[in-house]
Write a protein that holds these residues in place. Sequence first.
Motif, PDB file in Angstrom:
ATOM      1  N   GLY A 143       0.516  -1.499   0.012  1.00 39.66           N
ATOM      2  CA  GLY A 143      -0.133  -0.167   0.117  1.00 39.66           C
ATOM      3  C   GLY A 143       0.720   1.229  -0.040  1.00 39.66           C
ATOM      4  N   THR A 144       2.087   1.141  -0.086  1.00 39.13           N
ATOM      5  CA  THR A 144       3.131   2.297   0.051  1.00 39.13           C
ATOM      6  C   THR A 144       3.962   2.367  -0.867  1.00 39.13           C
ATOM      7  OG1 THR A 144       2.644   2.302   2.591  1.00 39.13           O
ATOM      8  CG2 THR A 144       4.512   3.602   1.554  1.00 39.13           C
ATOM      9  N   VAL A 145       4.496   3.705  -1.540  1.00 37.74           N
ATOM     10  CA  VAL A 145       5.316   3.868  -2.274  1.00 37.74           C
ATOM     11  C   VAL A 145       6.272   4.953  -1.896  1.00 37.74           C
ATOM     12  CG1 VAL A 145       6.039   4.607  -4.886  1.00 37.74           C
ATOM     13  CG2 VAL A 145       4.056   3.071  -4.491  1.00 37.74           C
ATOM     14  N   ILE A 146       7.604   4.511  -1.724  1.00 38.99           N
ATOM     15  CA  ILE A 146       8.373   5.717  -1.473  1.00 38.99           C
ATOM     16  C   ILE A 146       9.814   5.909  -2.602  1.00 38.99           C
ATOM     17  CG2 ILE A 146      10.548   6.320   0.148  1.00 38.99           C
ATOM     18  CD1 ILE A 146       9.082   4.451   2.308  1.00 38.99           C
ATOM     19  N   THR A 147       9.843   7.148  -3.193  1.00 38.75           N
ATOM     20  CA  THR A 147      10.619   7.496  -4.256  1.00 38.75           C
ATOM     21  C   THR A 147      11.627   8.858  -3.843  1.00 38.75           C
ATOM     22  OG1 THR A 147       8.658   7.275  -5.757  1.00 38.75           O
ATOM     23  CG2 THR A 147      10.555   8.458  -6.472  1.00 38.75           C
ATOM     24  N   ASP A 148      12.713   8.463  -3.750  1.00 42.95           N
ATOM     25  CA  ASP A 148      13.974   9.259  -3.609  1.00 42.95           C
ATOM     26  C   ASP A 148      14.130   9.899  -4.981  1.00 42.95           C
ATOM     27  OD1 ASP A 148      15.993  10.701  -2.977  1.00 42.95           O
ATOM     28  OD2 ASP A 148      17.389   8.904  -2.379  1.00 42.95           O
ATOM     29  N   VAL A 149      13.326  11.007  -5.028  1.00 42.09           N
ATOM     30  CA  VAL A 149      13.394  11.672  -6.528  1.00 42.09           C
ATOM     31  C   VAL A 149      14.861  12.351  -6.796  1.00 42.09           C
ATOM     32  CG1 VAL A 149      12.099  13.715  -7.710  1.00 42.09           C
ATOM     33  CG2 VAL A 149      10.819  12.129  -6.004  1.00 42.09           C
ATOM     34  N   ALA A 150      15.380  13.186  -5.844  1.00 41.15           N
ATOM     35  CA  ALA A 150      16.396  13.760  -6.069  1.00 41.15           C
ATOM     36  C   ALA A 150      17.879  12.973  -5.880  1.00 41.15           C
ATOM     37  CB  ALA A 150      16.587  15.321  -5.490  1.00 41.15           C
ATOM     38  N   GLY A 151      17.619  12.119  -5.373  1.00 42.75           N
ATOM     39  CA  GLY A 151      19.052  11.121  -4.927  1.00 42.75           C
ATOM     40  C   GLY A 151      19.400  11.171  -3.413  1.00 42.75           C
ATOM     41  N   ASP A 152      20.109  10.626  -3.107  1.00 42.42           N
ATOM     42  CA  ASP A 152      20.653  10.392  -1.566  1.00 42.42           C
ATOM     43  C   ASP A 152      21.189  11.809  -1.091  1.00 42.42           C
ATOM     44  OD1 ASP A 152      20.062   7.716  -1.718  1.00 42.42           O
ATOM     45  OD2 ASP A 152      22.031   7.181  -1.952  1.00 42.42           O
ATOM     46  N   ASN A 162      19.495  14.568  -0.614  1.00 45.12           N
ATOM     47  CA  ASN A 162      18.855  15.744  -0.948  1.00 45.12           C
ATOM     48  C   ASN A 162      17.447  15.375  -0.525  1.00 45.12           C
ATOM     49  OD1 ASN A 162      21.156  16.725  -2.692  1.00 45.12           O
ATOM     50  ND2 ASN A 162      20.791  15.449  -4.174  1.00 45.12           N
ATOM     51  N   HIS A 163      16.658  16.743  -0.342  1.00 49.65           N
ATOM     52  CA  HIS A 163      15.402  16.615   0.115  1.00 49.65           C
ATOM     53  C   HIS A 163      14.477  16.673  -0.849  1.00 49.65           C
ATOM     54  CE1 HIS A 163      16.863  17.304   4.283  1.00 49.65           C
ATOM     55  NE2 HIS A 163      17.672  18.284   3.932  1.00 49.65           N
ATOM     56  N   ASP A 199       8.826  19.606  -4.511  1.00 53.90           N
ATOM     57  CA  ASP A 199      10.098  20.320  -4.680  1.00 53.90           C
ATOM     58  C   ASP A 199      11.181  19.677  -4.115  1.00 53.90           C
ATOM     59  OD1 ASP A 199       9.763  22.179  -1.805  1.00 53.90           O
ATOM     60  OD2 ASP A 199       8.063  22.442  -3.286  1.00 53.90           O
ATOM     61  N   CYS A 200      12.411  19.370  -4.870  1.00 51.58           N
ATOM     62  CA  CYS A 200      13.232  18.624  -4.622  1.00 51.58           C
ATOM     63  C   CYS A 200      14.731  19.700  -4.939  1.00 51.58           C
ATOM     64  CB  CYS A 200      13.288  17.338  -5.032  1.00 51.58           C
ATOM     65  SG  CYS A 200      13.235  17.519  -6.863  1.00 51.58           S
ATOM     66  N   GLN A 201      15.794  19.012  -4.558  1.00 47.01           N
ATOM     67  CA  GLN A 201      17.037  19.664  -4.426  1.00 47.01           C
ATOM     68  C   GLN A 201      17.934  18.824  -5.187  1.00 47.01           C
ATOM     69  OE1 GLN A 201      17.226  20.043  -0.054  1.00 47.01           O
ATOM     70  NE2 GLN A 201      17.789  22.366  -0.755  1.00 47.01           N
ATOM     71  N   PRO A 202      17.956  18.754  -6.411  1.00 46.41           N
ATOM     72  CA  PRO A 202      18.697  17.909  -7.253  1.00 46.41           C
ATOM     73  C   PRO A 202      20.335  17.904  -7.173  1.00 46.41           C
ATOM     74  CG  PRO A 202      17.545  19.191  -8.658  1.00 46.41           C
ATOM     75  CD  PRO A 202      17.021  19.452  -7.185  1.00 46.41           C
ATOM     76  N   TYR A 212      15.858  24.639  -4.770  1.00 42.58           N
ATOM     77  CA  TYR A 212      14.677  23.713  -5.210  1.00 42.58           C
ATOM     78  C   TYR A 212      14.203  23.709  -6.656  1.00 42.58           C
ATOM     79  CZ  TYR A 212      14.315  22.775  -0.220  1.00 42.58           C
ATOM     80  OH  TYR A 212      14.497  22.414   1.139  1.00 42.58           O
ATOM     81  N   ASP A 213      13.646  22.662  -7.160  1.00 42.84           N
ATOM     82  CA  ASP A 213      13.124  22.837  -8.472  1.00 42.84           C
ATOM     83  C   ASP A 213      11.904  21.872  -8.546  1.00 42.84           C
ATOM     84  OD1 ASP A 213      15.273  24.045  -9.605  1.00 42.84           O
ATOM     85  OD2 ASP A 213      16.305  21.965 -10.024  1.00 42.84           O
ATOM     86  N   PHE A 214      11.153  22.206  -9.407  1.00 49.49           N
ATOM     87  CA  PHE A 214       9.821  21.529  -9.576  1.00 49.49           C
ATOM     88  C   PHE A 214      10.118  20.021  -9.677  1.00 49.49           C
ATOM     89  CE2 PHE A 214       6.357  24.466 -11.119  1.00 49.49           C
ATOM     90  CZ  PHE A 214       6.306  25.293  -9.888  1.00 49.49           C
ATOM     91  N   CYS A 215       9.460  19.189  -9.040  1.00 46.71           N
ATOM     92  CA  CYS A 215       9.646  17.763  -9.359  1.00 46.71           C
ATOM     93  C   CYS A 215       8.398  16.819  -9.252  1.00 46.71           C
ATOM     94  CB  CYS A 215      10.458  17.306  -7.866  1.00 46.71           C
ATOM     95  SG  CYS A 215      12.304  17.778  -7.816  1.00 46.71           S
ATOM     96  N   THR A 216       8.102  16.165 -10.393  1.00 52.47           N
ATOM     97  CA  THR A 216       6.670  15.622 -10.612  1.00 52.47           C
ATOM     98  C   THR A 216       7.264  14.188 -10.719  1.00 52.47           C
ATOM     99  OG1 THR A 216       5.975  17.525 -11.260  1.00 52.47           O
ATOM    100  CG2 THR A 216       4.405  15.631 -12.018  1.00 52.47           C
ATOM    101  N   VAL A 217       6.337  13.324 -10.233  1.00 49.85           N
ATOM    102  CA  VAL A 217       6.290  11.706 -10.498  1.00 49.85           C
ATOM    103  C   VAL A 217       5.041  11.153 -10.745  1.00 49.85           C
ATOM    104  CG1 VAL A 217       6.947   9.640  -9.202  1.00 49.85           C
ATOM    105  CG2 VAL A 217       8.249  11.713  -8.545  1.00 49.85           C
TER     106      VAL A 217
END
Length: 306
Positions: free
Chosen positions: A95-104, A106-107, A126-129, A134-139
């Motif tokens: 029931g859960t999905v965890i996504t590290d969007v910008a890499g280790d 980074n928030h 928003d994430c910190q690649p 911060y940038d727009f981040c969409t998954v």
Amino acid sequence: MFRLKKSLPVVLLALFASLVVASPVSSLDSSLDPTVGDGSGFITGDSTDADDLVYDSLDRLIVTGECEPDGEDQDFCTVRYTADGELDTSFGTDGTVITDVAGDDNHDWADGVIVDSMDRVIVSGDCQPDGEDYDFCTVRYTADGVLDTEFGTDGIVITDVTGDDNNDWADGVVVDSMDRVIVSGDCELDGGDEMLCLARYTEDGSLDATFGDGGILLQGMVEYNGHWNNIRDPRIAIDSFDRITAVLECDVESQDSLCAFRFLPDGSLDLSWGGGDGAILWGPPYGPDLYYIGEFEPNDIALDRW
């Protein structure tokens, strides 16, 4: 740069029985629904920050926010519940999905969630690649909670809206009638002032060149003393004509006030709306001493069927 987030420390949801939009108000039953969760009408679950929720076509509840799986940096965390309030084990991992969007290290801050016509789940934030601005981040996830490889790069799109060293904070997300994703936020200019920014993506996650300037729209506030008024936390809604309405908090003579804009599907201002310029500006009324009575900080928007 650290951004203060307004959120809930724990996912805590109360669901009510017989809330049917088409029914007269007098017939609504606002008692807690005993068929939900553990029989109390509540769903509870641990989460660092819960920020948004949405129902899909099967009345499954999807909640998104950020969590700290390693105890350090935040990642996008999304949970789906069945219609009776149980974790939906057909989604992600139990029931859960965890996504590290910008890499280790980074928030990643998740702020909005929406589903499209195929019950694909879109989470924006928003994430910190680069570990700094911060940038727009969409998954986008498939209906079973797997990163959708047909969207962006392995299901992820990162957009630096205003360029290096400027922060782009995403706050809302909608999809239009063509399943194009629109993300709203407040973006920094080089001088530190902020303005409303929107990005629209085609179904494959590319910036949509038919919207705004190459898929990006920047909208300034009313100018005051030579500066654009800072804005905060824009939220958006979309109507059946794919017109986008954005509501946000803006500064008018140092008072927190309401600014709202309506845009046509191509990103231009709808000049038939508001005062003939596509905009609404409203501040709290003046008191007897000609000072504002309090301040106004809008947090969300909804459109009726008209």
